[in-house]
Write an enzyme that holds these catalytic residues in place. Structure first.
Site, short mmCIF file in Angstrom:
data_model
loop_
_atom_site.label_atom_id
_atom_site.label_comp_id
_atom_site.label_asym_id
_atom_site.label_seq_id
_atom_site.Cartn_x
_atom_site.Cartn_y
_atom_site.Cartn_z
N ASP A 183 62.66 29.98 36.44
CA ASP A 183 62.78 29.10 35.22
C ASP A 183 62.95 29.95 33.74
OD1 ASP A 183 62.23 26.74 33.26
OD2 ASP A 183 62.25 25.94 35.24
N ASP B 166 69.21 23.03 31.03
CA ASP B 166 68.49 22.62 30.46
C ASP B 166 68.93 21.87 28.87
OD1 ASP B 166 65.77 21.20 29.63
OD2 ASP B 166 64.61 23.16 29.85
N ASP C 153 59.16 15.87 31.06
CA ASP C 153 58.54 16.91 32.17
C ASP C 153 57.28 16.19 32.73
OD1 ASP C 153 60.16 18.43 30.77
OD2 ASP C 153 58.64 20.16 30.32
C1 GAL Z 1 61.84 21.83 29.87
C2 GAL Z 1 62.08 21.45 31.43
C3 GAL Z 1 60.95 22.12 32.26
C4 GAL Z 1 61.23 23.85 31.90
C5 GAL Z 1 61.04 24.24 30.30
C6 GAL Z 1 61.32 25.42 30.28
O1 GAL Z 1 62.80 21.30 29.04
O2 GAL Z 1 62.04 20.14 31.31
O3 GAL Z 1 61.31 21.73 33.51
O4 GAL Z 1 62.44 24.07 32.65
O5 GAL Z 1 61.94 23.31 29.62
O6 GAL Z 1 61.01 25.73 28.79
#
Ligand code: GAL
Length: 474
Positions: free
Chosen positions: A71, A148, A208
């Site tokens: 990620d 994202d 999230d």
């Molecule tokens: C959010 C996303 C999460 C993760 C996070 C990383 O926007 O929904 O799953 O990827 O950012 O900063």
């Protein structure tokens, strides 16, 4: 089925949408692991490689979890030619070497970026750098991109604006010639469920996830279109609505709550990306995540999500004010049906479901032909692996694993796909026969508070002859 497909085609022509992308990937919901839920920005080469090894040694790769997804927080700015640099302190061998090692383990590699100026954790984003970044991902050997929505520079507000922003990366990925699963993460904004399938393999539906059974969240999809916060009213679309990574094993819920969570994600055909730290995997988390009878619902070749057929909001409230009982139902390969009895209320309950309700979407008021048949009921959690055996597997030296997997009668989907297993009626995919429903009847079960029971119904009508789909080769 044929008429549904026809309708989808007609609708697609009217709306100008493709039915769904066809890059040959994620024909069933993708499975794998992503570091974000458990570890956030604490990413490193050793985390990815240790996790890959654990995926293999715990048998989770063979049961289907084959993507290792890195990620946010992996980059270190751009070089003078405008290409993303991987952070060599976190990934000393470089991303291409990490990808190679992951591939050597029989796994696939996923990475993350944002359709914005920056990622959510304020690293370099890919907006207006799509071609460069797609090239980097392809050169590194990436198989999957989670994309994202942070810092989108105001380029949102209508489905068209968001669609256009996300399509640039889709085109850039395709331009590289390397197949990459494209996983949108725009939190359901601008009605992603109406256009995601045209340019992506999966699309997030909501904000999230949180490791709690009861925490309310306005960012969740909702069913009241008059609520201005309801950015993505409950949809019933085909393919991969992404409900976010799993929380199983992260400690915020009880075993029953995690079982309910996993059951719903499988039946709703969400991607199944484990979000726990596999280096400290517990036996109880393993025996939820490795249940082949539940995974077979996720990986069902028909690829259709369950739909809710009953919602009782007046059930006993728990201390958080939640008191819902729900029944979900959906069709499976070969005329089978999955039914989930979900008790989100504060007290244990007897929940019953009639064939009329279960087959509501095949015909209203009991008119569905299935209501006139007899059904056998298979409990998909009854054969959950014993935690002691799971612990033995987790503790075993590598050379003892093969024997233990045999003892555990492990389902190896790399040898026999779920589709083939279902065709052969492999008992590991069917669960345990616990009940029978006669034509026009119903069944009921005791469902503990904050838990779900999950069943596969198999027809025994017509002298045991089961329905065969016109499109047998899906
Ligand atoms: C959010 C996303 C999460 C993760 C996070 C990383 O926007 O929904 O799953 O990827 O950012 O900063």
């Amino acid at each position: 089925m044929a008429s549904t497909m026809h309708l989808a085609l007609v609708l697609a022509l009217f709306t100008g949408q493709a039915i769904s992308v066809n890059n040959g990937l994620a024909r069933t919901p993708q499975m794998g692991w992503n570091n974000w839920n458990a570890l956030g920005c604490d990413v490193s080469e050793s985390l990815l490689l240790d996790t890959s090894k654990k995926l293999v040694d715990s048998g989770l790769r063979d049961v289907g979890y084959n993507y290792v997804v890195l990620d946010d927080c992996w980059s270190d700015g751009r070089d003078e030619d405008g290409f993303l640099k991987d952070d060599l302190e976190k990934f000393p061998s470089g991303m291409a070497a990490v990808a190679d090692e992951i591939h050597r383990q029989g796994l696939l590699f996923g990475m993350y970026s944002s359709a914005g100026e920056m990622t959510c954790a304020r690293y370099e984003g890919s907006l207006d750098w799509e071609d460069n970044d797609a090239k980097s991902f392809a050169n590194w050997g990436v198989d999957y991109l989670k994309y994202d929505n942070c810092y989108h520079m105001g380029r949102f507000g209508t489905p068209k604006i968001s669609f256009d922003r996300y399509k640039v990366m889709w085109d850039a990925i395709n331009g590289t010639g390397r197949p990459m699963l494209y996983s949108l993460c725009n939190w359901g904004e601008d009605y992603t469920h109406t256009w995601g399938m045209s340019i992506a393999n999966s699309w997030r539906m909501s904000g999230d996830i949180y490791d709690s059974f009861t925490r309310p969240d306005d960012l969740c999809s909702c069913t009241d279109p008059s609520n201005p916060l309801c950015v993505a009213p409950g949809s019933h679309s085909w393919r991969m609505n992404d409900l976010d990574m799993l929380e199983v094993g992260n400690g915020g819920m009880t075993d029953e709550e995690y079982k309910a969570h996993f059951s719903m994600w499988a039946a709703l055909k969400s991607p199944l990306l484990m979000g726990n730290d596999l280096r400290t995997l517990s036996a109880s988390a393993l025996t939820i995540l490795n249940n082949p009878a539940v995974i077979a619902v996720s990986q069902d070749p028909e690829g259709r999500s369950v739909a809710r057929v009953r919602r009782e909001v007046n059930a006993a409230k728990d201390k958080y004010g939640v008191g819902e009982i729900q029944v979900w139902s959906g069709s499976l390969y070969g005329g089978d049906q999955v039914v989930i009895l979900l008790n989100a209320a504060g007290e244990d309950a007897h929940i019953s479901a009639s064939l009329e309700e279960i087959f509501l979407h095949d015909g209203p008021e009991g008119s569905a032909p299935q209501v006139n048949g007899d059904w056998e009921v298979y409990d998909l959690w009854a054969n959950r692996m014993d935690n002691k055996l799971a612990q033995k597997i987790l503790d075993a030296p590598v050379d003892k694993l093969e024997r233990l997997f045999k003892e555990a009668n492990w389902y190896n989907s790399t040898e026999v796909s779920y589709k083939d297993g279902l065709k052969r009626s492999d008992p590991r995919l069917l669960g345990k026969n616990v009940d029978k429903i006669s034509a026009g009847g119903s069944f009921s079960a005791k469902v503990k508070r904050h838990s779900a029971e999950m069943y596969r119904l198999r027809s025994v009508g017509n002298g045991g002859k089961r329905k065969v789909h016109a499109k047998e080769e899906l």
